[in-house]
Design a protein around this motif. Structure first.
Motif, mmCIF file in Angstrom:
data_model
loop_
_atom_site.group_PDB
_atom_site.id
_atom_site.type_symbol
_atom_site.label_atom_id
_atom_site.label_comp_id
_atom_site.label_asym_id
_atom_site.label_seq_id
_atom_site.Cartn_x
_atom_site.Cartn_y
_atom_site.Cartn_z
ATOM 1 N N ILE A 30 48.968 44.040 37.351
ATOM 2 C CA ILE A 30 48.539 42.634 37.328
ATOM 3 C C ILE A 30 49.449 41.765 38.190
ATOM 4 C CG2 ILE A 30 48.323 40.592 35.837
ATOM 5 C CD1 ILE A 30 47.421 42.587 33.622
ATOM 6 N N ASN A 31 50.747 41.952 38.068
ATOM 7 C CA ASN A 31 51.705 41.081 38.749
ATOM 8 C C ASN A 31 52.095 41.538 40.146
ATOM 9 O OD1 ASN A 31 51.919 39.288 36.510
ATOM 10 N ND2 ASN A 31 53.204 40.795 35.496
ATOM 11 N N HIS A 32 51.845 42.799 40.459
ATOM 12 C CA HIS A 32 52.197 43.358 41.767
ATOM 13 C C HIS A 32 51.042 44.225 42.280
ATOM 14 C CE1 HIS A 32 56.346 42.095 41.011
ATOM 15 N NE2 HIS A 32 56.170 42.578 39.789
ATOM 16 N N PRO A 33 49.856 43.639 42.433
ATOM 17 C CA PRO A 33 48.682 44.458 42.755
ATOM 18 C C PRO A 33 48.790 45.197 44.089
ATOM 19 C CG PRO A 33 48.159 42.131 42.973
ATOM 20 C CD PRO A 33 49.515 42.227 42.334
ATOM 21 N N LYS A 34 49.373 44.582 45.089
ATOM 22 C CA LYS A 34 49.483 45.239 46.399
ATOM 23 C C LYS A 34 50.345 46.497 46.298
ATOM 24 C CE LYS A 34 50.724 44.530 51.183
ATOM 25 N NZ LYS A 34 51.917 44.305 51.903
ATOM 26 N N GLU A 35 51.513 46.376 45.677
ATOM 27 C CA GLU A 35 52.417 47.507 45.525
ATOM 28 C C GLU A 35 51.788 48.589 44.656
ATOM 29 O OE1 GLU A 35 53.213 44.329 45.030
ATOM 30 O OE2 GLU A 35 54.994 43.858 46.209
ATOM 31 N N TYR A 36 51.091 48.156 43.618
ATOM 32 C CA TYR A 36 50.431 49.088 42.706
ATOM 33 C C TYR A 36 49.409 49.950 43.457
ATOM 34 C CZ TYR A 36 47.517 50.629 38.777
ATOM 35 O OH TYR A 36 46.793 51.374 37.878
ATOM 36 N N VAL A 37 48.550 49.299 44.226
ATOM 37 C CA VAL A 37 47.527 50.030 44.969
ATOM 38 C C VAL A 37 48.174 50.932 46.022
ATOM 39 C CG1 VAL A 37 45.596 49.766 46.579
ATOM 40 C CG2 VAL A 37 45.724 48.349 44.530
ATOM 41 N N GLU A 38 49.190 50.446 46.707
ATOM 42 C CA GLU A 38 49.880 51.273 47.708
ATOM 43 C C GLU A 38 50.448 52.550 47.080
ATOM 44 O OE1 GLU A 38 52.730 48.616 49.460
ATOM 45 O OE2 GLU A 38 51.230 47.693 50.764
ATOM 46 N N GLU A 39 51.046 52.423 45.897
ATOM 47 C CA GLU A 39 51.607 53.592 45.220
ATOM 48 C C GLU A 39 50.509 54.559 44.781
ATOM 49 O OE1 GLU A 39 54.522 52.821 42.205
ATOM 50 O OE2 GLU A 39 55.503 51.303 43.448
ATOM 51 N N LEU A 40 49.401 54.024 44.277
ATOM 52 C CA LEU A 40 48.286 54.885 43.877
ATOM 53 C C LEU A 40 47.725 55.647 45.074
ATOM 54 C CD1 LEU A 40 46.246 52.711 41.370
ATOM 55 C CD2 LEU A 40 47.575 54.751 40.864
ATOM 56 N N LEU A 41 47.518 54.950 46.168
ATOM 57 C CA LEU A 41 46.983 55.606 47.354
ATOM 58 C C LEU A 41 47.940 56.655 47.898
ATOM 59 C CD1 LEU A 41 45.351 52.555 49.173
ATOM 60 C CD2 LEU A 41 44.204 54.384 47.906
ATOM 61 N N ALA A 42 49.231 56.388 47.833
ATOM 62 C CA ALA A 42 50.219 57.362 48.298
ATOM 63 C C ALA A 42 50.178 58.642 47.447
ATOM 64 C CB ALA A 42 51.611 56.747 48.274
ATOM 65 N N MET A 43 49.919 58.491 46.153
ATOM 66 C CA MET A 43 49.838 59.653 45.282
ATOM 67 C C MET A 43 48.602 60.491 45.573
ATOM 68 S SD MET A 43 51.114 58.796 41.481
ATOM 69 C CE MET A 43 50.970 57.044 41.245
ATOM 70 N N LEU A 44 47.554 59.864 46.089
ATOM 71 C CA LEU A 44 46.311 60.580 46.354
ATOM 72 C C LEU A 44 46.332 61.338 47.675
ATOM 73 C CD1 LEU A 44 43.756 57.902 45.170
ATOM 74 C CD2 LEU A 44 44.465 59.968 43.957
ATOM 75 N N ASP A 45 47.254 60.981 48.543
ATOM 76 C CA ASP A 45 47.354 61.673 49.838
ATOM 77 C C ASP A 45 47.917 63.065 49.696
ATOM 78 O OD1 ASP A 45 46.237 59.740 51.405
ATOM 79 O OD2 ASP A 45 48.145 58.815 51.919
#
Length: 45
Positions: A30-45
């Motif tokens: 909620i408070n850091h959506p950009k960082e959150y999504v970046e970390e999720l996408l990095a885990m999927l690579d």
């Protein structure tokens, strides 16, 4: 909450549990959506 997260992490193969200091459940996304999504996408690579 943390106990159930640990049980899930131990049960699900190749899962990752990351606990961020000072944040409660959902606070990071909620408070850091950009960082959150970046970390999720990095885990999927």
């Amino acid at each position: 909450m943390l106990q159930s997260a640990r049980i899930l992490q131990e049960t699900l193969p190749d899962s990752v549990l990351e606990v961020k200091d000072g944040l409660y459940h959902g606070a990071y996304s909620i408070n850091h959506p950009k960082e959150y999504v970046e970390e999720l996408l990095a885990m999927l690579d």
